[in-house]
Design a protein around this motif. Structure first.
Motif, PDB file in Angstrom:
ATOM      1  N   ALA A  24       1.055  -1.316   0.102  1.00 42.05           N
ATOM      2  CA  ALA A  24      -0.080   0.018  -0.042  1.00 42.05           C
ATOM      3  C   ALA A  24       0.783   1.202   0.000  1.00 42.05           C
ATOM      4  N   ASP A  27       2.183   1.668  -3.491  1.00 40.75           N
ATOM      5  CA  ASP A  27       1.049   2.162  -4.470  1.00 40.75           C
ATOM      6  C   ASP A  27       0.899   4.087  -4.011  1.00 40.75           C
ATOM      7  N   ALA A  30       3.988   5.582  -5.621  1.00 38.25           N
ATOM      8  CA  ALA A  30       3.900   5.798  -7.166  1.00 38.25           C
ATOM      9  C   ALA A  30       3.190   6.853  -7.712  1.00 38.25           C
ATOM     10  N   ASP A  33       0.831   7.241 -11.082  1.00 39.80           N
ATOM     11  CA  ASP A  33       1.055   6.128 -11.952  1.00 39.80           C
ATOM     12  C   ASP A  33       0.121   5.017 -11.611  1.00 39.80           C
ATOM     13  N   ARG A  34      -0.568   5.161 -10.662  1.00 41.79           N
ATOM     14  CA  ARG A  34      -1.750   4.357 -10.005  1.00 41.79           C
ATOM     15  C   ARG A  34      -2.984   5.089 -10.258  1.00 41.79           C
ATOM     16  N   PRO A  35      -4.214   4.469 -10.494  1.00 42.54           N
ATOM     17  CA  PRO A  35      -5.387   5.109 -10.549  1.00 42.54           C
ATOM     18  C   PRO A  35      -5.655   5.423  -9.070  1.00 42.54           C
ATOM     19  N   SER A  37      -8.591   5.269  -7.540  1.00 38.43           N
ATOM     20  CA  SER A  37      -9.114   4.134  -6.675  1.00 38.43           C
ATOM     21  C   SER A  37      -8.079   3.406  -5.951  1.00 38.43           C
ATOM     22  N   ARG A  38      -7.051   2.920  -6.645  1.00 41.09           N
ATOM     23  CA  ARG A  38      -6.076   2.271  -5.876  1.00 41.09           C
ATOM     24  C   ARG A  38      -5.438   2.971  -4.821  1.00 41.09           C
ATOM     25  N   ARG A  39      -5.154   4.311  -4.974  1.00 36.71           N
ATOM     26  CA  ARG A  39      -4.492   5.070  -4.092  1.00 36.71           C
ATOM     27  C   ARG A  39      -5.454   5.352  -3.038  1.00 36.71           C
ATOM     28  N   ALA A  42      -5.096   2.108  -0.947  1.00 38.00           N
ATOM     29  CA  ALA A  42      -3.672   2.005  -0.122  1.00 38.00           C
ATOM     30  C   ALA A  42      -3.842   3.071   1.071  1.00 38.00           C
ATOM     31  N   ARG A  90     -13.489   3.130  -8.021  1.00 38.29           N
ATOM     32  CA  ARG A  90     -13.053   2.104  -8.954  1.00 38.29           C
ATOM     33  C   ARG A  90     -14.345   2.001  -9.967  1.00 38.29           C
ATOM     34  N   GLU A  93     -14.179   4.486 -12.596  1.00 43.69           N
ATOM     35  CA  GLU A  93     -13.003   4.128 -13.652  1.00 43.69           C
ATOM     36  C   GLU A  93     -13.552   3.060 -14.514  1.00 43.69           C
TER      37      GLU A  93
END
Length: 149
Positions: A24, A27, A30, A33-35, A37-39, A42, A90, A93
């Motif tokens: 996490a 992420d 990054a 570089d990450r969407p 939703s992923r951030r 995390a 998410r 997206e």
């Protein structure tokens, strides 16, 4: 139970949780570089683990149960809010990706859901009820302290 024993348990739990919070943290580092939703997911993960990690020093400092409950409650609520936002993002997206492929009149790639593995589901089915029971036990201790005074 001694607060020192509870602090030791929280520390051991945090040490074993590196499987979740280190990816996490990667992420979040990054960045773009990450969407989104992923951030957000995390950030929710790190908030949850930071809440557990903060409980250990509070237990060792002999903070009141009310303070400990307020800190863990606020941390848990924040983590749940971030997780909910991540899930909503998410969905947005995925719909945007589907619309983009539809605009190209191409078939979208096969939907790859990052579904939970069987082990993760078993862990959640055992962890969440245990977490509720632990919260109930803390509530019983707090009520017992209040009534005993």
């Amino acid at each position: 139970m001694s607060p020192a024993v509870l602090a030791l348990g929280a520390t051991a739990l945090c040490a074993s949780g590196c499987v979740w919070y280190l990816p996490a943290a990667a992420d979040l580092r990054a960045g773009a570089d990450r969407p989104v939703s992923r951030r957000l997911a995390a950030a929710a993960c790190l908030t949850g683990w930071a809440t557990v990690a903060l409980a250990a020093p509070l237990l060792l400092a002999a903070a009141s149960w009310t303070t400990l409950g307020a800190v863990t409650g606020a941390g848990s609520a924040t983590a749940l809010l971030l997780a909910g936002l991540a899930r909503a993002h998410r969905g947005h997206e995925e719909r945007a990706t589907h619309r983009a492929w539809a605009a190209l009149r191409l078939r979208p790639p096969a939907r790859r859901r990052p579904g939970r593995t069987g082990l993760a589901r078993v862990f959640l089915w055992w962890f969440l009820p245990g977490y509720v029971v632990a919260a109930g036990a803390v509530a019983v201790v707090l009520i017992g302290e209040t009534v005993g005074r």
